[in-house]
Write an enzyme that holds these catalytic residues in place. Structure first.
Site, PDB file in Angstrom:
ATOM      1  N   THR A  65       0.750  -1.396   0.078  1.00  0.00           N
ATOM      2  CA  THR A  65       0.027   0.102  -0.002  1.00  0.00           C
ATOM      3  C   THR A  65       0.745   1.318  -0.140  1.00  0.00           C
ATOM      4  O   THR A  65       0.779   2.070  -0.813  1.00  0.00           O
ATOM      5  CB  THR A  65      -0.907  -0.109   1.326  1.00  0.00           C
ATOM      6  OG1 THR A  65      -1.609  -1.347   1.099  1.00  0.00           O
ATOM      7  CG2 THR A  65      -2.062   1.137   1.182  1.00  0.00           C
ATOM      8  N   HIS A 118      -3.000 -10.464  -3.802  1.00  0.00           N
ATOM      9  CA  HIS A 118      -3.322 -11.349  -4.928  1.00  0.00           C
ATOM     10  C   HIS A 118      -4.954 -11.554  -5.183  1.00  0.00           C
ATOM     11  O   HIS A 118      -5.225 -12.100  -6.074  1.00  0.00           O
ATOM     12  CB  HIS A 118      -2.615 -12.897  -4.628  1.00  0.00           C
ATOM     13  CG  HIS A 118      -3.594 -13.634  -3.660  1.00  0.00           C
ATOM     14  ND1 HIS A 118      -3.347 -13.628  -2.480  1.00  0.00           N
ATOM     15  CD2 HIS A 118      -4.546 -14.569  -4.088  1.00  0.00           C
ATOM     16  CE1 HIS A 118      -4.225 -14.595  -1.795  1.00  0.00           C
ATOM     17  NE2 HIS A 118      -4.990 -14.931  -2.822  1.00  0.00           N
TER      18      HIS A 118
END
Length: 587
Positions: free
Chosen positions: A19, A80
């Site tokens: 992030t 993912h």
């Protein structure tokens, strides 16, 4: 035909800075706002070409790269989950990935999982070696270029970073990837580029953006060529409830255009479904988001590549990770059948024994099934949603056939209360994890432990098949008890089992096993030991070179075959047949 933006997914282990890397790219881009700034999409952020040019201008010149792509579309959800929801037949909608690795921590379970998934979907990737600012002695240079930042570091710091980098290179090599620092790569088609960077200070962001743009252009040009005027096609990233709207889907559009009132086909667990687009929503620019209830602007149309929110009736059964397509009435049924087929291929239901798989999205189900099958773990059923009572019953039925496959493996989903009660009463194990890699490792560890317990239980209650040969010249006592030297040819021999001779006759019971005057609880293959056999007479019941088997009772043979066959080797199974053959000979 035009070239669209490459779709970029950021992957890696929790806390390695996925992030932060995305935020830093946004921050660096927003700080260059005078050149156009970043565009927020639904579920994605677009860094336009002019911003890349502004940040990477000098580096692009040095590399002799002329930007042709309109920008880069970063999927906002790192990890993912986003990647697998961009699934498409035979691969992924993601064009390129960034694998974020913490320079200090190296490879962790989710890193290995991301690599497995990238390998499985054949997606090119760049390694972002994050947190270089934590390397002992590193000073924040105030640069966004790694090369410029490195030049300002002391020599010992540069050496330390190189040592860390080559540990990563070595580990990647062990995992089947050839990698090198980006400026030392000889051939980008054969080597993975590693970009050292710091999401905290912004150092290295220049090279990351430059490589993503340059490599996409060079190697993915054909893939990026699209027909903007054509019918829109994309993938559902998320199915979401929005206050005041109801169920909406967040879609990444990879081809064509979608308009208000278009007829769209999407996938549900029961096949393809159609609906009409009521509204297309895009986020309001950040500086206009004053009222959180008015987060979106309604738009008339959206073109690839972009992220858009679709509101339409009947979307509550849409599957995240499945395709969505604009169609005309004439082709709707054909496309519905294609989508039903796509779902059927992923949500398996087979008639052989295997594990039961439950996950939160179509993409996760597919990724988990693929990785399990790669490990030669059979999957009986794979579906979406929480674990229910029926899943547990099916696992229990499998368990009766093969105890090591009778489990429910769940990813990112809960188990319903009645399913938990059913599992407890039937003795079915439900395993859950938010990391596919860990889930598979946990299952393998559970299987080893179950095999050990099963083996212990079987050997406690059943006579095991074993075979030995009487050694030439090794009769120490002819009878009462008969004591001979033997070599164990196969299986494990224990005291207190009866023996069957070559003619099929019972020749007594193993009273004791000794090796160099020490009593043994068992003797395994290849061992030479002394046996005392109660009830046997040498020359009458057995002789030198005789091959003797344990006399496994008929009902034990049936149980070995029915319940514990997975524990016996081929040789041990053959011994059971040999015992039966000798009995038939005698009878």
């Amino acid at each position: 035909m035009i070239i669209r933006q490459p779709i970029v997914v950021v992957m890696g282990h929790v806390d390695h800075g996925k992030t932060s890397v995305l935020d830093r790219i946004r921050k660096t881009s927003v700080s260059k706002r005078e050149a156009g700034g970043i565009t927020q999409h639904i579920g994605a952020s677009e860094v336009p070409a002019e911003v890349i040019q502004k940040i990477c201008g000098e580096a692009l010149k040095r590399m002799k790269v002329e930007l042709k792509i309109p920008g880069l579309l970063f999927i906002d959800t790192p990890g993912h989950e986003a990647f697998t929801n961009l699934r498409r037949r035979g691969g992924s909608m993601a064009d390129i990935a960034v694998l974020v690795l913490d320079v200090m921590q190296g490879f962790q379970p989710q890193t290995l999982e991301a690599l497995e998934i990238l390998k499985e979907y054949k997606t090119p990737f760049i390694v972002a070696l994050n947190k270089v600012d934590l390397v002992n002695g590193w000073i924040d240079s105030g640069e966004t270029s790694f090369n410029a930042a490195l030049a300002k570091q002391r020599e010992d710091v540069q050496v330390r970073l190189d040592e860390k980098l080559y540990e990563i290179v070595g580990r990647l090599y062990e995992l089947g990837f050839s990698a090198e620092r980006y400026d030392r790569v000889g051939d980008h088609a054969k080597q993975i580029a590693i970009v050292p960077l710091s999401a905290k200070t912004g150092e290295g962001i220049t090279e990351l953006l430059m490589l993503l743009a340059g490599l996409s252009q060079k190697y993915l040009e054909k893939r990026l060529a699209i027909e903007v005027k054509g019918s829109g096609r994309g993938n559902i990233l998320e199915v979401k409830e929005e206050r005041g709207l109801g169920t909406t889907v967040d879609v990444i559009l990879s081809d064509g255009t979608i308009k208000k009132n278009d007829l769209i086909v999407f996938a549900t667990e029961n096949g393809g479904a159609t609906t009409k687009v009521r509204a297309l929503l895009k986020p309001k620019p950040l500086d206009e988001m004053r009222d959180p209830r008015e987060k979106f602007d309604s738009v008339e149309q959206a073109s690839a590549a972009c992220g858009v929110k679709i509101y339409a009736p009947g979307l509550e059964h849409a599957l995240a990770g499945s395709s969505i397509a604009v169609v005309d009435e004439a082709e709707a049924e054909k496309v519905k059948a294609e989508m039903a087929n796509e779902v059927k291929e992923v949500l398996v239901n087979r008639d052989y024994a295997g594990v039961i798989v439950k996950a939160d999205t179509l993409g996760s189900v597919e990724a988990l099934t693929k990785l399990l099958e790669k490990e030669d773990i059979l999957v009986k059923k794979a579906s979406i949603g929480p674990v229910n009572k029926r899943d547990v019953s099916e696992a229990s039925a499998v368990r009766n056939e093969n105890p090591l496959l009778g489990v429910v493996l769940t990813f990112n989903v809960r188990s319903l209360e009645d399913a938990k009660l059913e599992a407890a009463s039937l003795g079915v194990t439900i395993m859950n994890s938010t990391i596919v890699y860990t889930l598979i490792e946990n299952y393998k560890a559970w299987k080893v432990e179950e095999e050990r317990k099963s083996r212990e239980e079987a050997y406690k209650k059943l006579v095991a098949p074993a075979k030995f040969k009487v050694l030439e010249g090794h009769c120490f006592r002819a009878s009462k008890p008969c004591i001979v030297g033997v070599e164990i040819l196969a299986g494990k021999l224990k005291p207190h089992v009866r023996l069957i001779g070559e003619s099929g006759d019972d020749i007594g019971e193993v009273k004791e096993i000794q090796n160099e005057s020490k009593k043994l609880e068992e003797a395994g293959e290849g061992m030479q030991v002394a046996l005392s056999i109660a009830g046997a007479s040498f020359e009458k019941d057995l002789n030198f070179k005789d091959v003797i088997l344990t006399s496994v009772p008929k009902e034990h043979i049936a149980e070995w075959r029915d319940k514990y066959a997975h524990m016996l080797s081929e040789t041990e199974m053959e011994m059971l047949s040999e015992i039966e053959k000798r009995r038939r000979l005698r009878d």
